[in-house]
Design an enzyme around this catalytic site. Structure first.
Site, PDB file in Angstrom:
ATOM      1  N   ARG A  41       9.182  -5.959  -1.072  1.00  0.00           N
ATOM      2  CA  ARG A  41       7.567  -6.027  -1.089  1.00  0.00           C
ATOM      3  C   ARG A  41       7.077  -6.534  -2.240  1.00  0.00           C
ATOM      4  NH1 ARG A  41       4.389  -1.113   1.562  1.00  0.00           N
ATOM      5  NH2 ARG A  41       2.812  -2.823   1.846  1.00  0.00           N
TER       6      ARG A  41
ATOM      7  N   ARG B 167       6.657   4.148   1.940  1.00  0.00           N
ATOM      8  CA  ARG B 167       5.679   3.491   1.311  1.00  0.00           C
ATOM      9  C   ARG B 167       4.837   4.166   0.029  1.00  0.00           C
ATOM     10  NH1 ARG B 167       2.286   6.552   2.379  1.00  0.00           N
ATOM     11  NH2 ARG B 167       0.551   5.236   1.407  1.00  0.00           N
ATOM     12  N   GLY B 168       3.947   3.424  -0.471  1.00  0.00           N
ATOM     13  CA  GLY B 168       3.094   3.859  -1.553  1.00  0.00           C
ATOM     14  C   GLY B 168       3.979   3.734  -2.719  1.00  0.00           C
ATOM     15  N   ALA B 169       3.164   2.957  -3.654  1.00  0.00           N
ATOM     16  CA  ALA B 169       3.801   2.344  -4.875  1.00  0.00           C
ATOM     17  C   ALA B 169       4.584   3.384  -5.595  1.00  0.00           C
ATOM     18  CB  ALA B 169       2.882   1.926  -5.959  1.00  0.00           C
TER      19      ALA B 169
ATOM     20  N   GLN C 118      -2.916   4.388   7.392  1.00  0.00           N
ATOM     21  CA  GLN C 118      -2.344   5.416   6.640  1.00  0.00           C
ATOM     22  C   GLN C 118      -3.361   6.412   6.030  1.00  0.00           C
ATOM     23  OE1 GLN C 118      -2.401   2.099   6.055  1.00  0.00           O
ATOM     24  NE2 GLN C 118      -0.401   1.336   4.918  1.00  0.00           N
TER      25      GLN C 118
ATOM     26  N   ASN D 185      -5.041  -2.336  -4.572  1.00  0.00           N
ATOM     27  CA  ASN D 185      -4.869  -1.179  -3.653  1.00  0.00           C
ATOM     28  C   ASN D 185      -4.996  -1.692  -2.381  1.00  0.00           C
ATOM     29  OD1 ASN D 185      -4.328   1.800  -3.638  1.00  0.00           O
ATOM     30  ND2 ASN D 185      -6.285   2.032  -2.869  1.00  0.00           N
ATOM     31  N   LYS D 186      -4.839  -0.800  -1.260  1.00  0.00           N
ATOM     32  CA  LYS D 186      -4.896  -1.118  -0.064  1.00  0.00           C
ATOM     33  C   LYS D 186      -6.364  -1.812   0.454  1.00  0.00           C
ATOM     34  CE  LYS D 186      -2.321  -0.392   2.511  1.00  0.00           C
ATOM     35  NZ  LYS D 186      -1.236  -1.660   2.851  1.00  0.00           N
TER      36      LYS D 186
ATOM     37  N   ASP E 132      -1.695  -0.072  -6.448  1.00  0.00           N
ATOM     38  CA  ASP E 132      -0.266  -0.519  -6.299  1.00  0.00           C
ATOM     39  C   ASP E 132       0.028  -1.435  -7.521  1.00  0.00           C
ATOM     40  OD1 ASP E 132      -1.612  -0.277  -3.365  1.00  0.00           O
ATOM     41  OD2 ASP E 132       0.751   0.030  -3.316  1.00  0.00           O
TER      42      ASP E 132
HETATM   43  O1  MRU Z   1       1.059  -0.296   2.176  1.00  0.00           O
HETATM   44  P1  MRU Z   1       1.122   0.832   1.510  1.00  0.00           P
HETATM   45  O2  MRU Z   1       1.113   1.949   2.573  1.00  0.00           O
HETATM   46  O3  MRU Z   1       2.733   0.950   0.564  1.00  0.00           O
HETATM   47  O4  MRU Z   1       0.382   0.913   0.502  1.00  0.00           O
HETATM   48  C1  MRU Z   1      -0.118   1.819  -0.382  1.00  0.00           C
HETATM   49  C2  MRU Z   1      -1.617   2.042  -1.036  1.00  0.00           C
HETATM   50  O5  MRU Z   1      -2.233   0.952  -1.150  1.00  0.00           O
HETATM   51  C3  MRU Z   1      -2.135   3.239  -1.318  1.00  0.00           C
HETATM   52  O6  MRU Z   1      -3.517   3.237  -1.301  1.00  0.00           O
HETATM   53  C4  MRU Z   1      -1.807   3.742  -2.560  1.00  0.00           C
HETATM   54  O7  MRU Z   1      -2.898   3.935  -3.283  1.00  0.00           O
HETATM   55  C5  MRU Z   1      -1.039   3.287  -3.634  1.00  0.00           C
HETATM   56  S1  MRU Z   1       0.359   4.331  -3.729  1.00  0.00           S
HETATM   57  C6  MRU Z   1      -0.170   5.677  -4.498  1.00  0.00           C
END
Ligand code: MRU
Length: 355
Positions: free
Chosen positions: A91, A48-50, A198, A249-250, A239
């Site tokens: 996703r 996970r994570g962009a 996370q 972002n999250k 993201d």
């Molecule tokens: O759902 P996730 O865990 O894939 O989401 C990740 C995020 O949103 C992180 O905050 C992150 O900043 C983006 S990837 C570096």
């Protein structure tokens, strides 16, 4: 400072990746043998994570094509289209996923004169290169952003934009890590980041492994700490960033940005250029993932809400560019008007701006 883990690794005929759903209880590496297994790993957030999703997507495509029969070019091409579609459907929000699929498509198209065996190899080579490149870009993001943090700063971060959200080093955590490696005394406050935690599970685990002081808070505590003057900066990842600088972002990031503005605390976003989507003018049209209600009604499988309650589980929110003090990339730092800075960054990278 040596990396304390490897997010994912190409092993010749499979991919080895750290299953992030099990952290911090278990540090378990799993083997991905098929493209379907990679799709499942991305969907259930094992990876996970962009930026990490982008690299996983490229490796998943290379793996999917490695197993395709060599005989007939037409069915090989059909299979390539199918593998790309499967990966692209995992996703919706992190644009790095689509950026990686497009990059693999360009490599495939450029190999029109190659044999099937050679094509398989160039796809593998590209995916392996993208993993190395991502780690290197994160280090550059760290260098671009480290001077924003000062000796003695306590930095709040949300979710995980660390080595585990990338091929290594991290974006927001990369900035923190680079400042720490400069010898600055930096402390981190990590939001737990409900629903999947996370921040608590991954960011705290990662920072403790790196020896960077971290304090865990519930998401509700950020405002109180800012009010007490205990936070000097906020650094988060992204993201997908629209051309005007609006950043997805999250979920919960937007609330942190509003709190930071109220308390006049600088709020930075750190991300590679592959997270910038110049085809989207503003954040309003960024596709936002909604996930299983069970992620909200349970914590680590334990029910915390009555059976059958109505739930919204929006996985990401959009922070308007007006609340962002600056965006840190491997090409340098951008500030408003963001579109102008982004255009300059992309000037020498044709085809790389997701448009
Ligand atoms: O759902 P996730 O865990 O894939 O989401 C990740 C995020 O949103 C992180 O905050 C992150 O900043 C983006 S990837 C570096």
């Amino acid at each position: 400072m040596k990396d304390p883990f490897r997010t994912m690794e190409w092993m010749g005929d499979h991919i080895r990746l750290l299953d992030q759903t099990l952290l911090p209880r278990q540090e378990k590496y799993i083997s991905i043998l098929t493209v379907d297994q990679m799709c499942d790993a991305i969907k259930r957030l094992a990876v996970r994570g962009a930026p990490a999703i982008g690299v996983a997507a490229a490796m998943g495509i290379a793996l999917g094509m490695l197993g395709a029969p060599d005989s007939d070019r037409e069915s090989f091409s059909r299979r390539f289209g199918e593998v790309c579609r499967l990966i692209a459907a995992t996703r919706p929000t992190a644009v790095n996923l689509f950026w990686a699929v497009d990059r693999m498509k360009r490599v495939y198209e450029a190999g029109a004169d190659l044999s099937i065996a050679e094509l398989k190899q160039v796809l593998v080579d590209e995916a392996v290169f993208m993993e190395k490149e991502d780690r290197m870009l994160c280090e550059k993001i760290g260098v671009s952003g480290r001077d924003l943090l000062e000796e003695g700063d306590t930095v709040l971060t949300h979710c995980n934009a660390g080595g585990l959200a990338t091929a290594g080093y991290g974006t927001a955590i990369g900035v923190i890590r680079a400042a720490f490696e400069q010898g600055k005394n930096i402390r981190v406050v990590s939001d737990e980041t409900r629903p999947l935690n996370q921040g608590a599970r991954i960011t705290c685990w990662e920072l403790m492994k790196l020896g960077i002081p971290v304090t865990l808070i519930t998401d509700n505590t950020a405002g109180a700490l800012m009010q007490r003057g205990e936070i000097q900066k906020v650094v988060v990842g992204a993201d997908r960033i629209a051309a005007n600088g609006d950043a997805a972002n999250k979920i919960g990031t937007f609330s942190v940005a509003v709190l930071a503005r109220y308390h006049q605390i600088p709020f930075y976003v750190a991300a590679p250029l592959s997270t910038i989507d110049m085809s989207i003018r503003t954040g309003d049209t960024i596709p936002i993932e909604e996930r299983d209600p069970g992620e909200v009604t349970r914590i680590c499988g334990v029910p915390i809400a009555p059976e059958g309650v109505a739930v919204r589980n929006i996985a990401f929110d959009v922070t308007p560019y007006q609340l962002i003090t600056g965006i840190v990339t491997e090409h340098g730092r951008a500030s408003a008007p963001y579109e102008k800075s982004f255009e300059q960054f992309f000037a020498d990278k044709p085809g790389e701006n997701n448009s």
